[in-house]
Design an enzyme around this catalytic site. Structure first.
Site, PDB file in Angstrom:
ATOM      1  N   ASN A  12      16.009  29.062  34.541  1.00 28.70           N
ATOM      2  CA  ASN A  12      16.942  29.826  33.702  1.00 28.70           C
ATOM      3  C   ASN A  12      18.194  28.959  33.573  1.00 28.70           C
ATOM      4  OD1 ASN A  12      18.697  31.591  32.514  1.00 28.70           O
ATOM      5  ND2 ASN A  12      18.784  33.043  34.221  1.00 28.70           N
ATOM      6  N   LYS A  14      20.668  29.250  31.677  1.00 31.63           N
ATOM      7  CA  LYS A  14      21.871  30.033  31.353  1.00 31.63           C
ATOM      8  C   LYS A  14      22.645  29.376  30.197  1.00 31.63           C
ATOM      9  CE  LYS A  14      21.709  32.023  35.894  1.00 31.63           C
ATOM     10  NZ  LYS A  14      22.379  32.742  36.976  1.00 31.63           N
ATOM     11  N   HIS A  98      18.377  40.495  32.333  1.00 28.50           N
ATOM     12  CA  HIS A  98      19.076  39.749  33.388  1.00 28.50           C
ATOM     13  C   HIS A  98      20.392  40.458  33.721  1.00 28.50           C
ATOM     14  CE1 HIS A  98      21.135  36.666  35.631  1.00 28.50           C
ATOM     15  NE2 HIS A  98      19.966  36.049  35.778  1.00 28.50           N
ATOM     16  N   GLU A 100      23.237  39.441  34.515  1.00 33.08           N
ATOM     17  CA  GLU A 100      24.459  38.897  33.898  1.00 33.08           C
ATOM     18  C   GLU A 100      24.657  39.488  32.502  1.00 33.08           C
ATOM     19  OE1 GLU A 100      23.663  34.720  34.419  1.00 33.08           O
ATOM     20  OE2 GLU A 100      24.130  34.893  36.553  1.00 33.08           O
ATOM     21  N   GLU A 170      15.346  40.018  41.287  1.00 32.32           N
ATOM     22  CA  GLU A 170      16.583  39.247  41.451  1.00 32.32           C
ATOM     23  C   GLU A 170      17.666  40.157  42.011  1.00 32.32           C
ATOM     24  OE1 GLU A 170      16.724  35.445  38.919  1.00 32.32           O
ATOM     25  OE2 GLU A 170      17.797  37.007  37.879  1.00 32.32           O
ATOM     26  N   GLY A 176      23.531  33.251  42.188  1.00 35.84           N
ATOM     27  CA  GLY A 176      24.706  32.369  42.168  1.00 35.84           C
ATOM     28  C   GLY A 176      25.556  32.478  43.413  1.00 35.84           C
ATOM     29  N   SER A 215      19.496  32.239  44.061  1.00 37.26           N
ATOM     30  CA  SER A 215      19.810  31.150  44.993  1.00 37.26           C
ATOM     31  C   SER A 215      18.580  30.456  45.586  1.00 37.26           C
ATOM     32  CB  SER A 215      20.735  31.647  46.111  1.00 37.26           C
ATOM     33  OG  SER A 215      21.972  32.043  45.558  1.00 37.26           O
TER      34      SER A 215
HETATM   35  P1  PGA Z   1      20.687  31.215  40.723  1.00 37.12           P
HETATM   36  O1  PGA Z   1      20.378  32.119  39.433  1.00 37.12           O
HETATM   37  O2  PGA Z   1      19.407  30.503  41.063  1.00 37.12           O
HETATM   38  O3  PGA Z   1      21.761  30.305  40.281  1.00 37.12           O
HETATM   39  O4  PGA Z   1      21.100  32.142  41.822  1.00 37.12           O
HETATM   40  C1  PGA Z   1      19.156  32.796  39.294  1.00 37.12           C
HETATM   41  C2  PGA Z   1      19.172  33.614  38.050  1.00 37.12           C
HETATM   42  O5  PGA Z   1      20.240  34.151  37.693  1.00 37.12           O
HETATM   43  O6  PGA Z   1      18.143  33.759  37.379  1.00 37.12           O
END
Ligand code: PGA
Length: 258
Positions: A12, A14, A98, A100, A170, A176, A215
């Site tokens: 991903n 982003k 997601h 976010e 998730e 993050g 993460s």
């Molecule tokens: P991250 O993000 O690996 O940076 O924690 C995962 C995600 O948001 O899909």
């Protein structure tokens, strides 16, 4: 079609990168992963770079796609991108729900369910993100929260709509944060998700992958992917670095049962 034992790793990316970045990134990933064939790999990139993904990754073992889609097929929806448009660039994967996006754009469970359905109807593979906040976990209601996220789709479209799809567990607190869920927490929730979906149907869902995101890095990937209930990973930050992403994909192959 994929089989249960095959792990899947999705990057991903982003809202990162540029045309220059993706021009070399896709080539480097393709070159470094070309001999890895018992793992499925996908890269979900910002819309403007789908054309580059198609140009560089077609005829490779790496699929591509986006991080969102409109819930309508076409029309007066300023700023939206439809599933048909994604297909024009041979997209295969679409992330939906997601956290976010849910936080920043107030995405409702109903919207997510409609998007999930439209992605499937258009022959692409939705990657549905579910997960709880830290407060919800500390209150011990993480399973109730995830169950209600799944229910939004099950009640509208039935549990069998999860055939040929991907669910990414998730936990929001792990994204993050450098604080991935433990293998025990991950295993428990991934099992819970599969059981909930299969609960009221006579034929189990087919080809549903349940993956973990939050993460994931080169240090914890092996342990997480080795879990029986975990079919792979959704990788954020670590996917931006070609060598880390490649190592994570290799970790997935090393635990794939032949
Ligand atoms: P991250 O993000 O690996 O940076 O924690 C995962 C995600 O948001 O899909």
């Amino acid at each position: 079609m994929t089989t249960r034992k095959e792990k899947i790793i999705i990057g991903n990316l982003k809202m990162n990168g540029s045309l220059d970045f993706y021009s070399s990134y896709f080539n480097d990933v393709k070159e470094n992963l070309k001999n890895l064939n018992n793992v499925l790999i996908g890269l979900c990139v910002p819309y403007p770079y789908l054309f580059k993904a198609e140009e560089i990754l077609k005829n490779s073992n790496i699929g591509w796609g986006s991080q969102n889609v409109a819930k309508f097929l076409s029309g007066a929806y300023t700023g939206e991108v439809s599933a048909g448009m994604l297909k024009d660039f041979l997209s295969l994967y679409v992330i939906v729900g997601h956290s976010e996006r849910n936080t920043a754009y107030c995405e409702s469970d109903e919207n997510i369910a409609d998007k999930f359905k439209i992605i499937k109807d258009q022959g692409m593979m939705p990657i549905l993100c579910v997960g709880e906040t830290l407060i919800e976990r500390e209150a011990g209601i993480m399973e109730t929260v995830v169950e209600s996220q799944l229910k939004a789709i099950i009640e509208r479209y039935g549990a069998k709509t999860f055939d040929d799809t991907i669910i990414a567990y998730e936990p929001i607190w792990a994204i993050g944060s450098d604080m991935a869920a433990t293998p025990a927490q991950t295993n428990k929730m991934c099992k819970f998700i599969r059981n909930k979906i299969n609960k009221n149907i006579t034929n189990e869902v087919k080809n549903l992958k349940i993956i973990y995101g939050g993460s994931v890095n080169t240090k914890n990937a092996l342990q997480l992917f080795a879990l029986e209930s975990v079919d792979g990973g959704l990788i954020g930050r670590a996917s931006l670095d070609v060598s880390e992403f490649v190592s994570i994909c290799k970790a997935a192959t090393s635990v794939t049962k032949k």
